[in-house]
Design a protein around this motif. Sequence first.
Motif, short mmCIF file in Angstrom:
data_model
loop_
_atom_site.label_atom_id
_atom_site.label_comp_id
_atom_site.label_asym_id
_atom_site.label_seq_id
_atom_site.Cartn_x
_atom_site.Cartn_y
_atom_site.Cartn_z
N GLU A 1 -5.42 -5.66 -8.88
CA GLU A 1 -6.23 -4.35 -8.81
C GLU A 1 -7.64 -4.52 -9.17
OE1 GLU A 1 -4.71 -2.03 -7.52
OE2 GLU A 1 -2.67 -3.13 -7.52
N THR B 1 2.41 -1.85 -10.64
CA THR B 1 2.19 -3.20 -10.04
C THR B 1 3.34 -4.09 -10.43
OG1 THR B 1 -0.06 -2.90 -10.57
CG2 THR B 1 0.36 -4.95 -10.05
N ASN C 1 0.68 -1.16 -0.11
CA ASN C 1 -0.07 0.14 0.04
C ASN C 1 0.84 1.12 0.10
OD1 ASN C 1 -2.56 1.04 -0.09
ND2 ASN C 1 -2.70 1.26 2.12
N LYS D 1 -5.66 -6.28 -17.28
CA LYS D 1 -5.06 -5.50 -16.13
C LYS D 1 -4.42 -6.48 -15.10
CE LYS D 1 -8.41 -1.67 -16.59
NZ LYS D 1 -9.91 -1.41 -16.22
N LYS E 1 2.23 1.80 -3.51
CA LYS E 1 1.25 2.04 -4.25
C LYS E 1 0.80 3.63 -4.19
CE LYS E 1 -3.42 0.73 -5.57
NZ LYS E 1 -4.96 0.00 -5.14
N ASP F 1 -11.42 -4.97 -2.34
CA ASP F 1 -10.59 -5.13 -1.12
C ASP F 1 -11.27 -5.47 0.12
OD1 ASP F 1 -11.98 -2.85 -1.83
OD2 ASP F 1 -10.69 -1.50 -0.33
#
Length: 480
Positions: free
Chosen positions: A258, A218, A209, A254, A212, A262
């Motif tokens: 992602e 990624t 995190n 992708k 990010k 979450d």
Amino acid sequence: MSKKSDFGLIGLAVMGQNLVLNVESRGFQVSVFNRTTSVVDEFVAKHPGKALVGCHTLEEFVQSLATPRKIHIMVKSTAVKDTDRDAVDAVIEQLIPLLDKNDIVIDGGNSFYQTTERRDAYLTEKGLRFIGAGVSGGEEGARKGPSIMPGGPASTWEVMKPIFESIAAKVDGEPCVIHIGPGGAGHYVKMIHNGIEYGDMQLICEAYNIFKNAGFTTDEMAAIFNEWNEGDLLSYLIQISGKALEQKDPETGKPIVELIVDKAGQKGTGQWTLLNAAENAVVISTINAAVEARILSSQKKQRVAASTQLTGPAVNITTDKKELVKKVHDALYASKIISYAQGLDLIKTMGEKKNWGLDLGRIAAIWRGGCIIRAKFLNRITDAYRTNSNLANLMLDPFFKDVLSKTQQNWREVVALATLNGIPVPAFSASLGYYDSYRAARLPANLLQAQRDFFGAHTYERTDKPEGQMFHTEWPEVIG
Ligand SMILES: NC(=O)C1=CN([C@@H]2O[C@H](COP(=O)(O)OP(=O)(O)OC[C@H]3O[C@@H](n4cnc5c(N)ncnc54)[C@H](OP(=O)(O)O)[C@@H]3O)[C@@H](O)[C@H]2O)C=CC1
Ligand SMILES: O=C(CO)[C@H](O)[C@H](O)COP(=O)(O)O
């Protein structure tokens, strides 16, 4: 039926099927049963030529086994109190009338240790032998070699030892299975293993995190985890995190991570660890933070609503990327040490309370391979307890003391950086708080004691008087 089977397994879901294939691959004939019997047929048909005996009834299953029978139950376990009854109890009840004295029943699921103690007493009373064995490693571990944590009588362990040792993972030629201790000790240690697993996973997620929020792609993050997996942090969970970050969604192209919502799930072992720590007054703040982080993550609707109402700072991380990677590495390494120190402290405390005779060095050694928390640094933990079996806290071992000393500046900077940028790091900061509290010769609990004595005449000890002598002050009245 000619030859009787060496081993029987009930519960052909993902873990059961893979354990069966593992046991069979070591030269044992295995009988299998599953409540939904079509699963038995499909499983046996899928593995032609293997020494498997598929059974459609428990009677047939029991009769197919050589005595003393060794029956491994691998079904869903849901009981969370020793008074609860679940699928494991249902299977045991059906088995009892079919078994002979001294037959061995093993529960290999994630059962709560108190239910294991109840079952142990119950089956012993019936003249049967019981082993509550924690098994870790997921699907792959079950197939290729898990870490196994069996509890129960030492004499029963001796009977099971050849099979367990042959199917367990091996590290430096040593099988990742030992007799943990009597009664519920095996399932207890598996429960704490899972608590530590929660800690490791959350710490990795906090590192991700921060990256990010600092603008890493990624693929960059995957490369970092892959690189970390070559060094001090080498572990299964770092390895799979790198691999997970690399994975692309075939539909959109992708990164799949992602696209995943979450909201973290949990089946209960982490929460049991928390409850047990509270009952024993042991601090496991990193593991606590990890369990609570999963809980907060699952409250997605509230979080989304709050995100439009509660303010925080704009993220502005200007640290050089290479430097940030090093700092986060150190924060993760240090926090991981704290998490293990806490988990092992809890095992030590409960082991002493229950008189289980637990050997922390040997427990750490069987976690080096096969299980979800397998990691290079478990060698160091093993060494630490082999050198000093009475180590008061893992942090005090010379190797770990040195690591904590060398990593702490970066660790503090990462917690500060994340906090200033409004990035939640509950496990990193709980770990640091534990470290700073544990090393403090004086904490502010003196004021806390004054407060307690003020409102409730709870008394306190004085720094200038002998320990154990209690004092009370006549505090001023404050309610007018
Ligand atoms: N999955 C994992 O990575 C790990 C799981 N574990 C533990 O291992 C155990 C098995 O896990 P897993 O393989 O994931 O399977 P599940 O926990 O999903 O359990 C499914 C199995 O339980 C059987 N079952 C459920 N209820 C009953 C019942 N009342 N009577 C008889 N059988 C029943 C099912 O039979 P049916 O087909 O008829 O529904 C099936 O064989 C669990 O305790 C789990 O916590 C431990 C380590 C890792
Ligand atoms: O025991 C395990 C590994 O050691 C299981 O994977 C366990 O089910 C994971 O727990 P949770 O679902 O709560 O994340």
